[in-house]
Structure formats: C-alpha cells, structure tokens
Write an enzyme that holds these catalytic residues in place. Structure first.
Site, PDB file in Angstrom:
ATOM      1  N   LYS A   1       4.148   6.396  -5.959  1.00 49.63           N
ATOM      2  CA  LYS A   1       2.355   6.035  -4.673  1.00 49.63           C
ATOM      3  C   LYS A   1       1.535   5.776  -6.782  1.00 49.63           C
ATOM      4  O   LYS A   1       1.071   7.838  -6.204  1.00 49.63           O
ATOM      5  CB  LYS A   1       2.480   7.068  -4.118  1.00 49.63           C
ATOM      6  CG  LYS A   1       0.872   6.681  -2.651  1.00 49.63           C
ATOM      7  CD  LYS A   1       0.988   7.213  -1.636  1.00 49.63           C
ATOM      8  CE  LYS A   1       0.053   6.912  -0.959  1.00 49.63           C
ATOM      9  NZ  LYS A   1      -0.840   6.133  -0.470  1.00 49.63           N
TER      10      LYS A   1
HETATM   11  N1  PMP Z   1       1.983   1.099   1.571  1.00 51.40           N
HETATM   12  C1  PMP Z   1       1.137   0.751   0.822  1.00 51.40           C
HETATM   13  C2  PMP Z   1       0.528  -0.055  -0.412  1.00 51.40           C
HETATM   14  C3  PMP Z   1      -0.022   2.228   0.940  1.00 51.40           C
HETATM   15  O1  PMP Z   1      -0.789   2.520   0.434  1.00 51.40           O
HETATM   16  C4  PMP Z   1       0.020   3.216   2.304  1.00 51.40           C
HETATM   17  C5  PMP Z   1       0.127   4.294   2.590  1.00 51.40           C
HETATM   18  N2  PMP Z   1       0.253   5.687   2.136  1.00 51.40           N
HETATM   19  C6  PMP Z   1       1.466   2.814   2.487  1.00 51.40           C
HETATM   20  C7  PMP Z   1       2.349   1.428   2.494  1.00 51.40           C
HETATM   21  C8  PMP Z   1       2.438   3.090   4.133  1.00 51.40           C
HETATM   22  O2  PMP Z   1       2.923   4.298   3.748  1.00 51.40           O
HETATM   23  P1  PMP Z   1       2.631   5.737   4.549  1.00 51.40           P
HETATM   24  O3  PMP Z   1       3.320   4.969   5.992  1.00 51.40           O
HETATM   25  O4  PMP Z   1       3.832   6.388   3.943  1.00 51.40           O
HETATM   26  O5  PMP Z   1       1.610   6.410   4.258  1.00 51.40           O
END
Ligand code: PMP
Length: 303
Positions: A154
C-alpha cells in the site's frame, strides 16, 4: 485538539511537519494504512477495527519497500490508542499511519535512507454512499502490475494510478470505478475491493490479480463463511460484471457499498442485492461492537 504520532512522540497535529525535501514527498517512497475506529454511542466506546491486522499489512508493505521501522506492531497499536484517547473522539474516526523514506536525499533509491513512522487521525463518516447504490465505470486506465509498482504494497506513490482513474470517471458522471489488470481481468475498485454474486455464489478476485490484499475483503469472506454463504475466489471477466446478480465494493473507507449500475447497465434488478445487504448488516453490527461474536476484531480506546 487532534494529536499525531510523529518522530517517536505524541504531538498536536499542527506540529507534525516534514521538509519539502523529504524523499517520500519527492519520489512516492512511503507506505500507509487506513484504519477505522467506530464510535458506539450506547456503550460510550470507540473501537479500533482490526488494528493489528492493518499493522501486519503495513509491515509487509515495508518489506517490499525496504522500510525498516523501530516500532513493533504493539508499539504502533499503543500509539494509535494513545492519540485517539488524547484527541477524545466521540465519533467515527479514520486513522492514517504512514511509514516513509524521511531523509532529504536527491537520489532515486530505497537503501541507506532514514525511515520514519507517523500517525494522524481525522473524523470520517461515509467515504462513498453506502445506501444509494453506486454507478461505477470501468476505467480505461489499467491497474498497476506486480512487476511495475506492486499493488500488494500500500505505497503512497501507487495511488497516482487510482487518482487518474477516479478523477476521469467522476468527470464522466460515474460515482467511482473499477480497474482492470494489464491482461484485462477485473482487479478491484479505485480504493476498494470488489465482490460479485452470480448464481448464489459470492465471488471475488484472487490476490494475484493486482489487488491490494484488503482487510475488509478477508473480513467479509469470514462473515460469509460463518453465515453459510458459498464463496469462490477466482479471476473475473469484465462482462461478468454486466450479467452479475449483485455487486458491491468493500474497504475500510468504503465499508460495504452496493453497486447498482456498471457502465450504464443495471446490475441485477437495479437495486442493492439481498446478499449484499445481508453482509452489509453483519459488517456494520460487527465493526460497531454490536455483535459479541466478533468483539475480538476490536480494540477499545477508552478504559
Ligand atoms: N484496494 C485499494 C486500492 C485500496 O486503497 C483499499 C483501501 N485500503 C482497498 C482495496 C481495501 O482495503 P482494506 O479493506 O484493507 O481497507
């Protein structure tokens, strides 16, 4: 007043500042998390949702980006709870931890640069509407590839990809969008994972189809399993979205948001689907501390 964690101490947010020469600001060499804390009015408690799971993913992002932090996962959780408590929130909050290349170095590289860790928080309601049913467009911008900028990390810089996509889609009248992989499969939303229902089965893309390995995605897979819903993880074709019975986005920010149109075509009946609404209710009950069976996902902030 809102507090931040910065350079190893809890400080007022206005004091948490970096130089314009910071490596991460110039080259996008940071990684981050997005965590929610939910306020439960009846219990007068603020619950951090799956905090340790987010920090475990952050450490994975750091491994990919060669970011070495002094703080352990326990330290990060303690700092999170401390700044929330000091800020005194009695509302839903978004928590933004950042780990980044902190030196003022003019050199594109990862090694030999000091790394830093910081956290700030902001009050946050719904990121996207979770009631109205979203109209999504398939973005002409393709999702990043694992061998270019890995979506498994991320990373701050990788959000250029989502920003390009979502901005164009919103200008075209969509609420948000869906990104395809380099080879044309459905990856995910712009800041969320995607689920589809076909033939009574809940289907989502595998972690090898250029997605962020979402915490909410795992949470929903667990809730679905516990509710006896059939789950399948496999690649999804673009036109399957046009014939799906139900679609929804999920993520920490997005929560569980029904999708009722894709590329100007109605999804199923054109209203939020039955399974979607069932999972949405299970999710909101669990994250706000109203289902004791999932209390272990939550860290209470107040004593
Ligand atoms: N994909 C992307 C590109 C994101 O930015 C997010 C948000 N964090 C998610 C999926 C969902 O991830 P999470 O459920 O861990 O927030």
């Amino acid at each position: 007043m809102s507090y931040a964690y910065f350079e190893g101490a809890v400080v007022p947010l206005e004091e948490a500042k970096v130089s314009i020469a910071t490596h991460a600001l110039n080259y996008g060499t940071g990684v981050f998390e997005g965590i929610r804390a939910y306020w439960n009015k009846e219990q007068k408690q603020l619950y951090v949702l799956k905090g340790p799971e987010h920090y475990v993913r952050m450490v994975q992002s750091c491994r990919i980006m060669k970011i070495h932090l002094q703080e352990s996962i326990d330290d990060m959780m303690n700092a999170t709870v401390e700044i929330l408590r000091r800020s005194g929130y009695q509302e839903d909050v978004y928590i933004r931890p950042l780990a980044y290349k902190a030196d003022p170095v003019i050199k594109v590289k990862l090694s030999g640069i000091r790394d830093a860790f910081a956290i700030f928080t902001v009050p946050l309601g719904d990121y996207l509407d979770v009631n109205k049913g979203l109209h999504l467009g398939i973005s002409p911008w393709r999702r990043l590839d694992d061998n270019a900028i890995p979506t498994r990390a991320k990373a701050t810089g990788s959000y250029i990809n989502a920003a390009l996509a979502v901005d164009d889609l919103i200008e075209s009248g969509f609420d948000d969008g869906i990104m395809l992989t380099q080879d044309g499969h459905v990856a995910e939303g712009t800041a969320a994972n995607l689920f589809m229902v076909r033939g009574g089965k809940l289907i989502t893309s595998p972690v090898t189809d250029a997605i962020l390995e979402g915490i909410t995605r795992s949470t929903l897979l667990e809730l679905a399993k516990d509710a006896g819903i059939n789950v399948e993880i496999r690649s999804i074709d673009r036109t399957e979205l046009y014939v799906a019975d139900e679609l929804f986005l999920c993520g920490t920010g997005v929560q569980v948001a029904p999708v009722t149109r894709v590329d100007h075509r109605p999804v199923g009946s054109g209203a939020a689907g039955e399974l979607t609404l069932q999972l949405q209710k299970l999710y909101f009950d669990a994250v706000r501390g109203n289902n004791p069976a999932y209390r272990h996902w939550l860290t209470p902030v107040y004593a």
